[in-house]
Design a protein around this motif. Structure first.
Motif, PDB file in Angstrom:
ATOM      1  N   CYS A  40      35.092  39.514  29.865  1.00 38.16           N
ATOM      2  CA  CYS A  40      33.880  40.139  30.399  1.00 38.16           C
ATOM      3  C   CYS A  40      32.656  39.285  30.107  1.00 38.16           C
ATOM      4  O   CYS A  40      31.716  39.248  30.903  1.00 38.16           O
ATOM      5  CB  CYS A  40      33.721  41.556  29.849  1.00 38.16           C
ATOM      6  SG  CYS A  40      35.005  42.639  30.488  1.00 38.16           S
ATOM      7  N   TRP A  69      43.859  37.669  29.402  1.00 44.30           N
ATOM      8  CA  TRP A  69      43.387  39.045  29.615  1.00 44.30           C
ATOM      9  C   TRP A  69      44.378  39.790  30.514  1.00 44.30           C
ATOM     10  O   TRP A  69      44.791  40.909  30.211  1.00 44.30           O
ATOM     11  CB  TRP A  69      41.988  38.984  30.242  1.00 44.30           C
ATOM     12  CG  TRP A  69      41.292  40.294  30.465  1.00 44.30           C
ATOM     13  CD1 TRP A  69      40.526  40.973  29.568  1.00 44.30           C
ATOM     14  CD2 TRP A  69      41.266  41.050  31.686  1.00 44.30           C
ATOM     15  NE1 TRP A  69      40.022  42.117  30.145  1.00 44.30           N
ATOM     16  CE2 TRP A  69      40.460  42.192  31.454  1.00 44.30           C
ATOM     17  CE3 TRP A  69      41.826  40.887  32.956  1.00 44.30           C
ATOM     18  CZ2 TRP A  69      40.214  43.164  32.434  1.00 44.30           C
ATOM     19  CZ3 TRP A  69      41.583  41.853  33.928  1.00 44.30           C
ATOM     20  CH2 TRP A  69      40.792  42.972  33.665  1.00 44.30           C
ATOM     21  N   CYS A 116      36.526  46.171  23.941  1.00 46.44           N
ATOM     22  CA  CYS A 116      35.430  45.698  24.777  1.00 46.44           C
ATOM     23  C   CYS A 116      34.663  46.874  25.371  1.00 46.44           C
ATOM     24  O   CYS A 116      35.262  47.809  25.909  1.00 46.44           O
ATOM     25  CB  CYS A 116      36.013  44.816  25.874  1.00 46.44           C
ATOM     26  SG  CYS A 116      34.836  44.328  27.113  1.00 46.44           S
ATOM     27  N   CYS A 123      35.456  46.619  29.477  1.00 52.77           N
ATOM     28  CA  CYS A 123      36.767  46.871  30.092  1.00 52.77           C
ATOM     29  C   CYS A 123      37.727  47.625  29.181  1.00 52.77           C
ATOM     30  O   CYS A 123      38.790  48.050  29.624  1.00 52.77           O
ATOM     31  CB  CYS A 123      37.399  45.554  30.537  1.00 52.77           C
ATOM     32  SG  CYS A 123      37.953  44.541  29.162  1.00 52.77           S
ATOM     33  N   CYS A 163      34.698  41.530  25.356  1.00 48.59           N
ATOM     34  CA  CYS A 163      35.801  40.569  25.275  1.00 48.59           C
ATOM     35  C   CYS A 163      35.417  39.261  25.967  1.00 48.59           C
ATOM     36  O   CYS A 163      34.421  39.197  26.694  1.00 48.59           O
ATOM     37  CB  CYS A 163      37.078  41.159  25.884  1.00 48.59           C
ATOM     38  SG  CYS A 163      37.093  41.179  27.676  1.00 48.59           S
TER      39      CYS A 163
HETATM   40 ZN    ZN Z   1      36.185  43.192  28.549  1.00 49.43          ZN
END
Ligand code: ZN
Ligand code: AMP
Length: 271
Positions: free
Chosen positions: A266, A119, A251, A254, A263
């Motif tokens: 998260c 990420w 997502c 985020c 995602c």
């Molecule tokens: Zn996310």
């Protein structure tokens, strides 16, 4: 053997037609694999910069950061350091423990760390306007992951296996490449030692995923040729399967690329 690694990397990269002017951000952990990626890409004339996530895991992280700084100095490349404590408020160990304490099923250390690192890498590579992210994943890693996905009952996760991330075309997503995809770990180690790369050879102290260790032991019983064949045949099968360019979603929390509504990062954080 060493010459062989460079030739193999050249052949691997020729498959994905990389342009030497493309900006490649090499994800440097301080270990031998990603350091060899940076060393060889630089030698072959690619435009590279280094990116290190300082996980703030005490002495081990300090050693990794020092190794990465030294390597980038020696290679004369720019290094970007992401301080996880400054950016995310805590060390990787504490973030991981907090995720584990809140989830019902114990998620493995390496699984959590892997999701978080991916990420961060995508987000930061995009900010730095990189065309690609290069990682140090090698043949042994890839065959292990391949078997792990099958044994865990998620063979579909193998669909993205390859020298470059497939099935994703999106401005928010920076493609990841694996120049060492066809190279055995022992050959990388030999190359790194021969070129005296400043590298931390110890394993991460948190890498205690017993399932992966079990698979690694099993893989140890396979010959080099069998490992190579496993991956080559897997790629052949995948090439025959009609590939869908799945539409990427973002997502809801985020805004980063995601397979579902939220995602994986998260999803972890909210457990
Ligand atoms: Zn996310
Ligand atoms: P691992 O999941 O630790 O086996 O690492 C796989 C690859 O991810 C490495 O070869 C690196 O390219 C990248 N990587 C791992 N740890 C870091 C880190 N702390 N900072 C930047 N890249 C990393």
């Amino acid at each position: 053997m060493n010459q062989n690694i460079e030739t193999k990397i050249k052949q691997t990269l020729s498959k994905i037609k990389l342009n030497k002017k493309n900006k490649i951000l090499v994800a440097l952990s301080g270990g031998k694999d990603s350091s060899v990626v940076a060393y060889v890409l630089k030698k072959l004339g690619y435009t590279i910069e280094g990116f290190h996530i300082d996980l703030k895991m005490g002495g081990y992280s300090e050693k990794c950061l020092n190794a990465v700084k030294k390597l980038c100095e020696e290679l004369d490349i720019k290094l970007h350091v992401y301080d996880i404590r400054k950016e995310m408020g805590n060390s990787m160990c504490n973030i991981r423990l907090s995720v584990q304490s809140q989830s019902k099923n114990k998620i493995k250390n390496c699984a959590i760390c892997g999701v978080i690192k991916k990420w961060i890498l995508n987000k930061e590579a995009r900010k730095l306007k990189a065309d690609y992210i290069a990682t140090g994943h090698h043949l042994d890693d890839e065959t292990q992951t391949f078997l792990l996905n099958i044994l865990k009952g998620s063979p579909e996760l193998n669909a993205n296996t390859g020298v470059i991330t497939k099935n994703v075309k999106d401005k928010m997503f920076i493609p990841r490449i694996k120049p060492l995809f066809f190279i055995l770990e022992k050959d990388i180690k030999e190359y790194s030692l021969k070129h005296k790369l400043p590298v931390v050879y110890e394993k991460c102290p948190c890498a205690i995923d017993s399932y992966r260790i079990q698979i690694r032991e099993f893989m140890g019983s396979l010959s080099d040729k069998q490992k190579e064949n496993l991956m080559k045949n897997e790629l052949k099968v995948l090439d025959r399967i009609k590939k869908e360019h799945k539409k990427i979603r973002y997502c809801e929390i985020c805004g980063e690329p995601a397979r579902g509504k939220v995602c994986r990062m998260c999803a972890l954080m909210r457990k």
